[in-house]
Design a protein around this motif. Sequence first.
Motif, mmCIF file in Angstrom:
data_model
loop_
_atom_site.group_PDB
_atom_site.id
_atom_site.type_symbol
_atom_site.label_atom_id
_atom_site.label_comp_id
_atom_site.label_asym_id
_atom_site.label_seq_id
_atom_site.Cartn_x
_atom_site.Cartn_y
_atom_site.Cartn_z
ATOM 1 N N THR B 46 19.541 -4.524 -7.423
ATOM 2 C CA THR B 46 18.344 -4.175 -6.647
ATOM 3 C C THR B 46 17.095 -4.832 -7.224
ATOM 4 O OG1 THR B 46 18.106 -2.182 -7.986
ATOM 5 C CG2 THR B 46 19.237 -1.926 -5.880
ATOM 6 N N ASP B 47 17.290 -5.912 -7.978
ATOM 7 C CA ASP B 47 16.159 -6.583 -8.631
ATOM 8 C C ASP B 47 15.037 -6.927 -7.654
ATOM 9 O OD1 ASP B 47 17.520 -6.358 -10.898
ATOM 10 O OD2 ASP B 47 18.026 -8.493 -11.148
ATOM 11 N N ARG B 48 15.426 -7.274 -6.421
ATOM 12 C CA ARG B 48 14.410 -7.724 -5.481
ATOM 13 C C ARG B 48 14.059 -6.673 -4.432
ATOM 14 N NH1 ARG B 48 16.156 -13.848 -4.261
ATOM 15 N NH2 ARG B 48 14.051 -13.818 -3.406
ATOM 16 N N VAL B 49 14.444 -5.424 -4.730
ATOM 17 C CA VAL B 49 14.161 -4.345 -3.785
ATOM 18 C C VAL B 49 13.059 -3.449 -4.349
ATOM 19 C CG1 VAL B 49 15.116 -2.372 -2.541
ATOM 20 C CG2 VAL B 49 16.549 -4.374 -3.014
ATOM 21 N N THR B 50 12.027 -3.212 -3.553
ATOM 22 C CA THR B 50 10.944 -2.323 -3.983
ATOM 23 C C THR B 50 11.444 -0.879 -3.940
ATOM 24 O OG1 THR B 50 9.635 -3.790 -2.615
ATOM 25 C CG2 THR B 50 8.467 -1.978 -3.681
ATOM 26 N N PRO B 51 11.174 -0.109 -4.983
ATOM 27 C CA PRO B 51 11.615 1.295 -4.969
ATOM 28 C C PRO B 51 11.044 2.019 -3.743
ATOM 29 C CG PRO B 51 10.782 0.706 -7.125
ATOM 30 C CD PRO B 51 10.470 -0.438 -6.214
ATOM 31 N N LEU B 52 11.858 2.836 -3.140
ATOM 32 C CA LEU B 52 11.465 3.524 -1.910
ATOM 33 C C LEU B 52 11.195 4.993 -2.203
ATOM 34 C CD1 LEU B 52 11.503 3.195 1.326
ATOM 35 C CD2 LEU B 52 13.746 4.261 1.142
ATOM 36 N N ALA B 53 9.998 5.434 -1.861
ATOM 37 C CA ALA B 53 9.692 6.843 -2.065
ATOM 38 C C ALA B 53 9.808 7.608 -0.760
ATOM 39 C CB ALA B 53 8.287 7.003 -2.633
ATOM 40 N N HIS B 54 9.754 6.888 0.348
ATOM 41 C CA HIS B 54 9.812 7.561 1.641
ATOM 42 C C HIS B 54 10.416 6.598 2.656
ATOM 43 C CE1 HIS B 54 8.630 9.934 5.104
ATOM 44 N NE2 HIS B 54 8.352 10.917 4.270
ATOM 45 N N PRO B 55 11.311 7.085 3.515
ATOM 46 C CA PRO B 55 11.958 6.167 4.460
ATOM 47 C C PRO B 55 11.003 5.577 5.494
ATOM 48 C CG PRO B 55 12.638 8.445 4.855
ATOM 49 C CD PRO B 55 11.877 8.439 3.577
ATOM 50 N N LEU B 56 9.892 6.239 5.764
ATOM 51 C CA LEU B 56 8.950 5.697 6.746
ATOM 52 C C LEU B 56 8.026 4.681 6.084
ATOM 53 C CD1 LEU B 56 7.831 8.877 8.734
ATOM 54 C CD2 LEU B 56 9.586 7.205 9.336
ATOM 55 N N ASP B 57 7.797 3.593 6.749
ATOM 56 C CA ASP B 57 6.920 2.570 6.194
ATOM 57 C C ASP B 57 5.479 2.852 6.630
ATOM 58 O OD1 ASP B 57 6.024 0.374 4.899
ATOM 59 O OD2 ASP B 57 6.590 -1.048 6.474
ATOM 60 N N MET B 58 4.961 3.965 6.139
ATOM 61 C CA MET B 58 3.602 4.385 6.515
ATOM 62 C C MET B 58 2.931 4.958 5.276
ATOM 63 S SD MET B 58 4.691 6.421 9.961
ATOM 64 C CE MET B 58 3.100 7.132 10.313
#
Lengths: 477, 95
Positions: B46-58
């Motif tokens: 996941t080196d190139r994946v930004t950590p996700l805190a919320h599934p909505l992109d808002m």
Amino acid sequence: MQWETVIGLEIHTQLATKSKIFSGAPTDFGAVPNTRACAVDLGLPGVLPVLNEEAVTLAVRFGKAIEAEIAERSIFARKNYFYPDLPKGYQISQYELPVVGKGRVRILLDDGAIKEIGVTRAHLEEDAGKSLHEDFHGLTGIDLNRAGTPLLEIVSEPDMRSPEEAVAYARKIHRIVRWIGVSDGNMQEGSFRVDANVSVRPQGEAKLGTRTEIKNINSFRFLERAIRFEVERQIDVIEGGGQVVQETRLYDADQGETRSMRTKEEANDYRYFPDPDLLPLVIDADFIERATQVMPELPDARRRRFRDQYGLSDYDADLLTLSRELGDYYERVAQDTGDPKLAANWVNGELAAALNKAGLEIGASPVSAPMLAGLIKRIQDRTISGKLAKQVFEAIWNGEGDADAVIAARGLKQITDAGAIEAVIEDILATNPAQVEQYRGGKEKVFGFFVGQVMQATKGKANPQQVNALLKEKLRA
Amino acid sequence: MLLDRTDVEKIAQLARLAVSDPEKEGYAVDLSKILDLVEQMNGVNTDRVTPLAHPLDMVQRLRPDEPTEPDQRDLFQRIAPAIKEGLYLVPKVIE
């Protein structure tokens, strides 16, 4: 063995908003129980939190005041635990990405040195309600008015090495949050609460000892006592061959000791996870700009300016910047009188003592800045001596009018008429021939006796310098 | 299997859930499977994946600091099992 104390503090300060952090319920203190708890605060099904902009603004302002980085993106998390005053079963807080990152504050030590204390982070969270355990026949009463009140939790590095340093740091944070209007800092009402993490280690040891956490201390005096007690206790445990247990303790002010909280309930496994009800909080440069537009000159900057501009010691300048209002007051007196040092002596001396004795803040001082300046001017123009000025100050404090009115009403005007003073001196020399002889015979200590006599005869109103000069002259004759 | 019976008991205790003895084994198996899946995902680069805190992109919307909620205590307290002097009453929580 020599022991070193290591202290870190977690300070919960209530943010000065009108409404709660995630709901539109009001935050006013002292309301009738549960009349300020809305559906969101009660955690009723189907409700959603919406973040209060002002709470974010105040957190950002605090971050900037301690030279911290503001997170461009921060996350709210759920801290899960069960307690009746937490209706949702979790507290909305911040965990991995707090709004305020690493910062620092400076404290003035007793020896005059300045020490920097690191702030690890500060994060936004909601307060819980209140449990009342008395008078309900085996039941507990819950008031949720406080539930959802915005808090900023300020976490320090373990940088403090004594109870005094811990108190100085807590006081400095208290000064800053009030200074920039982030919190009223009212400790009686619980707007400023301190948890202390305390451990000891042998002097020179790099590894930290096992710490205990003393929770919910609501006065600086108790903070100092609680830490002092806890340090002694830990040293006793270790020197007695035991080990310090990592635990939460409470300070009992009546007994003057810390006590272990029951550990049964306290699993301390909060299972934090990002709150799906709240989206990431994004703070851009514009927001920071708006939040800090009204930022006043900060305490440290003002202390340095007072020191440099007015030639004061760091110690005096620090006292004069205990609050923004006090600094403003001082500056007004300094400018009106043109004598910053004399002004500092009066503000930190008579005025501070009188305020302290009456338990008043500077804003409630019966002696206003122009009134104090008026008094100091009468010392400067020699209308009254410094000694009599204290008496005049007291009269102004008691509402007898300004300096000129008091001086006139009490007939305190200094006698500077040389002829009048001479007449008094001649009279005294004539009635005390024995002392005159002693003096002229070389016993110079008797001089003080004559000064005292003259002052007594003039009720302290004779100008002291003139009395000295004229007495010497007359005694020489 | 990553979780055993004791883990299930601890998790149930933290969540204040009553889980019967026969159920515990089943939960241990199910929860372990979830952790297996997490373990499997841990293996992904996941080196190139930004950590996700919320599934909505808002991003979070902010609310102006205005008190808007009226006092509805009486309404809310109608569903409370016990109240007194405006307080919600609950079983005693400290000794």
